[in-house]
Design a protein around this motif. Structure first.
Motif, PDB file in Angstrom:
ATOM      1  N   LYS A 557       0.851  -1.190   0.000  1.00  0.00           N
ATOM      2  CA  LYS A 557       0.000   0.000   0.000  1.00  0.00           C
ATOM      3  C   LYS A 557       0.888   1.241   0.000  1.00  0.00           C
ATOM      4  CE  LYS A 557      -2.111  -1.340   3.772  1.00  0.00           C
ATOM      5  NZ  LYS A 557      -3.031  -1.380   4.942  1.00  0.00           N
ATOM      6  N   HIS A 558       0.577   2.153  -0.887  1.00  0.00           N
ATOM      7  CA  HIS A 558       1.288   3.434  -0.867  1.00  0.00           C
ATOM      8  C   HIS A 558       0.431   4.495  -1.552  1.00  0.00           C
ATOM      9  CE1 HIS A 558       2.579   2.986  -5.146  1.00  0.00           C
ATOM     10  NE2 HIS A 558       2.761   1.717  -4.832  1.00  0.00           N
ATOM     11  N   GLY A 559       0.722   5.731  -1.254  1.00  0.00           N
ATOM     12  CA  GLY A 559      -0.066   6.812  -1.823  1.00  0.00           C
ATOM     13  C   GLY A 559       0.556   8.163  -1.546  1.00  0.00           C
ATOM     14  N   GLY A 560      -0.045   9.183  -2.113  1.00  0.00           N
ATOM     15  CA  GLY A 560       0.445  10.536  -1.931  1.00  0.00           C
ATOM     16  C   GLY A 560      -0.685  11.538  -2.014  1.00  0.00           C
ATOM     17  N   LEU A 561      -0.527  12.654  -1.342  1.00  0.00           N
ATOM     18  CA  LEU A 561      -1.496  13.741  -1.376  1.00  0.00           C
ATOM     19  C   LEU A 561      -0.742  15.049  -1.474  1.00  0.00           C
ATOM     20  CD1 LEU A 561      -4.408  14.827  -1.099  1.00  0.00           C
ATOM     21  CD2 LEU A 561      -4.031  14.887   1.383  1.00  0.00           C
ATOM     22  N   ARG A 562      -1.096  15.874  -2.465  1.00  0.00           N
ATOM     23  CA  ARG A 562      -0.429  17.163  -2.656  1.00  0.00           C
ATOM     24  C   ARG A 562      -1.455  18.289  -2.610  1.00  0.00           C
ATOM     25  NH1 ARG A 562       4.237  19.541  -3.944  1.00  0.00           N
ATOM     26  NH2 ARG A 562       4.036  21.616  -4.881  1.00  0.00           N
ATOM     27  N   ILE A 563      -1.056  19.393  -1.983  1.00  0.00           N
ATOM     28  CA  ILE A 563      -1.889  20.594  -1.891  1.00  0.00           C
ATOM     29  C   ILE A 563      -1.080  21.773  -2.418  1.00  0.00           C
ATOM     30  CG2 ILE A 563      -3.172  22.136  -0.369  1.00  0.00           C
ATOM     31  CD1 ILE A 563      -3.525  19.836   1.562  1.00  0.00           C
ATOM     32  N   ASP A 564      -1.676  22.547  -3.329  1.00  0.00           N
ATOM     33  CA  ASP A 564      -1.031  23.731  -3.891  1.00  0.00           C
ATOM     34  C   ASP A 564      -1.918  24.949  -3.683  1.00  0.00           C
ATOM     35  OD1 ASP A 564       1.504  22.868  -5.505  1.00  0.00           O
ATOM     36  OD2 ASP A 564      -0.012  21.378  -6.022  1.00  0.00           O
ATOM     37  N   LYS A 565      -1.272  26.088  -3.434  1.00  0.00           N
ATOM     38  CA  LYS A 565      -1.993  27.338  -3.214  1.00  0.00           C
ATOM     39  C   LYS A 565      -1.218  28.492  -3.845  1.00  0.00           C
ATOM     40  CE  LYS A 565      -4.842  30.393  -1.372  1.00  0.00           C
ATOM     41  NZ  LYS A 565      -6.238  30.539  -1.844  1.00  0.00           N
ATOM     42  N   SER A 566      -1.917  29.320  -4.606  1.00  0.00           N
ATOM     43  CA  SER A 566      -1.312  30.508  -5.201  1.00  0.00           C
ATOM     44  C   SER A 566      -1.768  31.741  -4.442  1.00  0.00           C
ATOM     45  CB  SER A 566      -1.702  30.635  -6.680  1.00  0.00           C
ATOM     46  OG  SER A 566      -1.183  29.558  -7.430  1.00  0.00           O
ATOM     47  N   LEU A 567      -0.800  32.574  -4.058  1.00  0.00           N
ATOM     48  CA  LEU A 567      -1.078  33.833  -3.355  1.00  0.00           C
ATOM     49  C   LEU A 567      -0.286  34.943  -4.026  1.00  0.00           C
ATOM     50  CD1 LEU A 567      -0.852  32.635   0.369  1.00  0.00           C
ATOM     51  CD2 LEU A 567      -2.935  33.273  -0.866  1.00  0.00           C
TER      52      LEU A 567
END
Length: 647
Positions: A557-567
């Motif tokens: 089992k493996h996985g990834g989560l990415r969050i991006d934000k532009s300011l």
């Protein structure tokens, strides 16, 4: 200097982070439909692009009948530590194993298959090694030269021949167009790491050009730490640093509106430290020296509105040497191909003629210092689109000078349930030819004994996709069986020449193992409250079919989560990569703990020409191992700038 002791993270340390991941992606998936219904104006899809790797011809991504990922220059520049393999593990279905830091032996497991079961191409040039079990030198493919990466998962031997059992990874180097464009990059960070690169590209009339150079130095870290015992003077921890240089050049010339010729050259040199033993002798600095090159020339022609062709010739070399312990092996692969496509009504007929020539230089070969072989191939494919329905059929015949002929094929179909939803399914066969080392070394069959046969795969998969604007969701279920897997085993010892100095572990190569690779892959992306969320989850069961044991060094089992934000001028991002436990060996006798990593990045656009970036990788300084006894990088900080002056 003594490196800190690095132990495997216990499975319990991983449990919390991974348990939360399914709920996170489930939330993403559930929000996709709600977000779409709330919109009145839809932005264009960011994945609405053309890929060539899936069929060896240009095809709109929404017509591809396979699980595909496209990584762009934005994704590449976001990567601070490591190379191509480190970047790929942020995508679905990839698991990597490194014997220490960058430059050391790297294995890439796509859907749980062996590293040599993934075909690697650089602008169409096949990258492979014929020493040992083979496979591409992942550690020596430089990111600085790459503009785009296309990943196609699933059996693809009916398109590419040998090696494409689990999938294909093709990297594309930079190509010039328009006005002259200059770009400079430089950075400094932890472990004494320094990077720099420069490129110039553009077009002048019928001529287009692109040149890139890059270099990297690092003091590194201790690749093989052991528990330090002050009463043991034989142990001396050392730093296993690396230095690499790479260059690429591409020149294209349009003879007229219908004909274009192009030449490409790429070189990469890596010098990295490794420890031949867990307790290296004082004053001994073991080094890996690897030199990889790719050269190609091609002529593309548009004979009519319906008929086009491409004639290409390429050569790839991979030279590997160790010092002071003397070892040298060199692989040379030459390929010649004529690829054409003809539009026939709503469909397209692709035709292929190809020849591959392999050569290995290695002092332990029974044939002297060299061995060679060739493969001739003919292939055809038909791609059909009728409204909401897509269908593809591929067939290819490869004749090998050593083990004879193999015919592979793939059938795929897809149907659009609506403008947003699509289902597809495919089934295909694949093969991997034995390496020249496996066939002709002292561990291969001696004359008069049965020759090694190709490893053969049968793959079936189904997929479900949703795409509308910035919102995507994909689910793939696959089952890949590989027979006649080449293994080094004692039962084959009678097939190879007697050893001059017999050892208890003596054996030889033979077609023995059978494995079954089953799995479910989930990936999704959406926008929520100004945040861009993307992630993937993989459940896989890579097993030895005869014993039921899991294959070594592959997390289930493996996985990834990415969050991006532009300011404004800022681009902020964070990613969690999580892996469950894995077994270090195929007999499942030793377990390596799971782990989770947090990587953070921030980019500030000072002006149109200058951007600054800060990366914090492994933010919590996790100690973990992907191979027993080999450390992975600690927390690293890297600061860089990218300058693109106006001309």
């Amino acid at each position: 200097m003594t490196s800190p002791i690095r132990r495997s993270v216990r499975p319990s340390a991983f449990a919390t982070s991974f348990a939360a991941a399914p709920f996170t992606l489930a939330l993403i998936a559930s929000l996709v439909q709600a977000s779409v219904q709330a919109q009145t104006v839809q932005p264009p899809s960011k994945l609405d692009s053309v890929v060539v790797t899936a069929t060896r011809s240009k095809l709109s991504l929404d017509r591809v009948l396979a699980d595909v990922t496209v990584l762009t220059r934005v994704d590449i520049e976001r990567q601070a530590f490591g190379g191509l393999a480190n970047l790929l593990r942020t995508a679905a279905c990839f698991d990597i194993v490194q014997n220490g830091g960058p430059g050391n032996q790297t294995s890439v497991f796509l859907r749980g298959a062996n590293t040599q079961h993934t075909l690697v191409l650089v602008d169409g040039v096949r990258m492979d090694t014929q020493g040992g079990s083979g496979g591409a030198s992942w550690e020596n493919i430089p990111l600085a030269q790459i503009e785009r990466i296309e990943v196609v998962r699933g059996a693809a031997s009916a398109v590419y021949g040998s090696d494409a059992v689990a999938g294909v990874v093709q990297v594309f180097t930079r190509k010039g167009s328009g006005a002259p464009y200059l770009e400079f990059g430089a950075g400094i960070g932890s472990l004494g790491t320094v990077k720099a690169d420069a490129s110039v590209s553009g077009a002048q009339g019928a001529l287009d050009y692109a040149f890139t150079m890059a270099t990297e130095f690092s003091e590194g870290f201790n690749a093989r730490p052991v528990a330090f015992n002050p009463r043991d003077p034989s142990y001396l921890a050392d730093l296993d640093g690396w230095r690499s240089h790479s260059q690429s050049a591409r020149l294209g010339y349009a003879l007229n509106a219908q004909h274009r010729v192009q030449v490409l050259a790429l070189g990469s040199q890596m010098n990295s430290g490794y420890d031949a033993s867990a307790k290296p002798k004082p004053g001994v600095d073991d080094r890996n020296l690897r030199n990889s090159q790719a050269l190609s020339a091609n002529w593309s022609a548009q004979w009519s509105e319906a008929l086009q062709s491409e004639l290409s010739a390429s050569q790839a070399t991979d030279r590997y040497e160790t010092r002071p312990s003397p070892y040298l092996t060199e692989t040379q692969i030459r390929s010649y191909a004529l690829n054409s496509s003809l539009k026939l009504g709503p469909g397209q007929l692709n035709m292929l003629l190809e020849r591959r020539e392999d050569k290995l230089i290695n002092s332990s070969l029974m044939t002297g210092d060299e061995a060679d072989r060739s493969q001739n191939a003919i292939g055809a494919a038909y791609l059909l689109s009728l409204g909401a329905w897509d269908g593809q059929a591929h067939i290819r015949r490869d004749d090998d000078s050593e083990f004879g002929g193999i015919t592979t094929g793939t059938l795929a179909t897809g149907y659009r349930l609506s403008n947003e939803w699509r289902v597809w399914a495919s089934g295909g066969t694949a093969f991997r030819a034995p390496t020249l080392y496996q066939s002709f070394s002292q561990y291969g069959p001696m004359p008069g004994k049965p020759k090694l046969q190709a490893e053969r795969g049968k793959n079936a998969e189904v997929g479900l996709e949703f795409k509308r604007g910035a919102h995507q969701f994909g689910l793939t279920v696959y089952d890949n069986k590989i027979d006649d897997l080449i293994s080094w085993d004692k039962q084959f010892v009678a097939n190879c020449p007697p050893s001059k100095n017999p050892q208890p572990w003596d054996g030889c190569y033979g077609n023995l193992a059978k494995v079954e690779l089953k799995g479910v892959s989930l990936k999704g992306a959406t926008e929520l409250m100004g945040l861009r969320l993307s992630g993937n989850l993989d459940w896989q069961s890579p097993k030895d079919a005869s014993t039921g044991l899991f294959l070594g060094r592959r997390a289930q089992k493996h996985g990834g989560l990415r969050i991006d934000k532009s300011l404004g001028d800022w681009a902020l991002g964070g990613q969690v990569l999580a892996y469950g436990y894995r077994f270090d060996f195929n007999d499942n006798s030793s377990k390596l703990g799971g782990y989770a990593l947090l990587n953070l990045d921030a980019r500030y656009q000072v002006n149109k020409a200058l951007a600054l970036q800060l990366n914090l990788d492994n933010a919590f300084n996790k100690t973990y191992q992907t191979a027993g006894g080999y450390a992975q990088a600690p927390r690293t900080v890297f600061m860089s700038l990218r300058f693109t002056p106006a001309l």
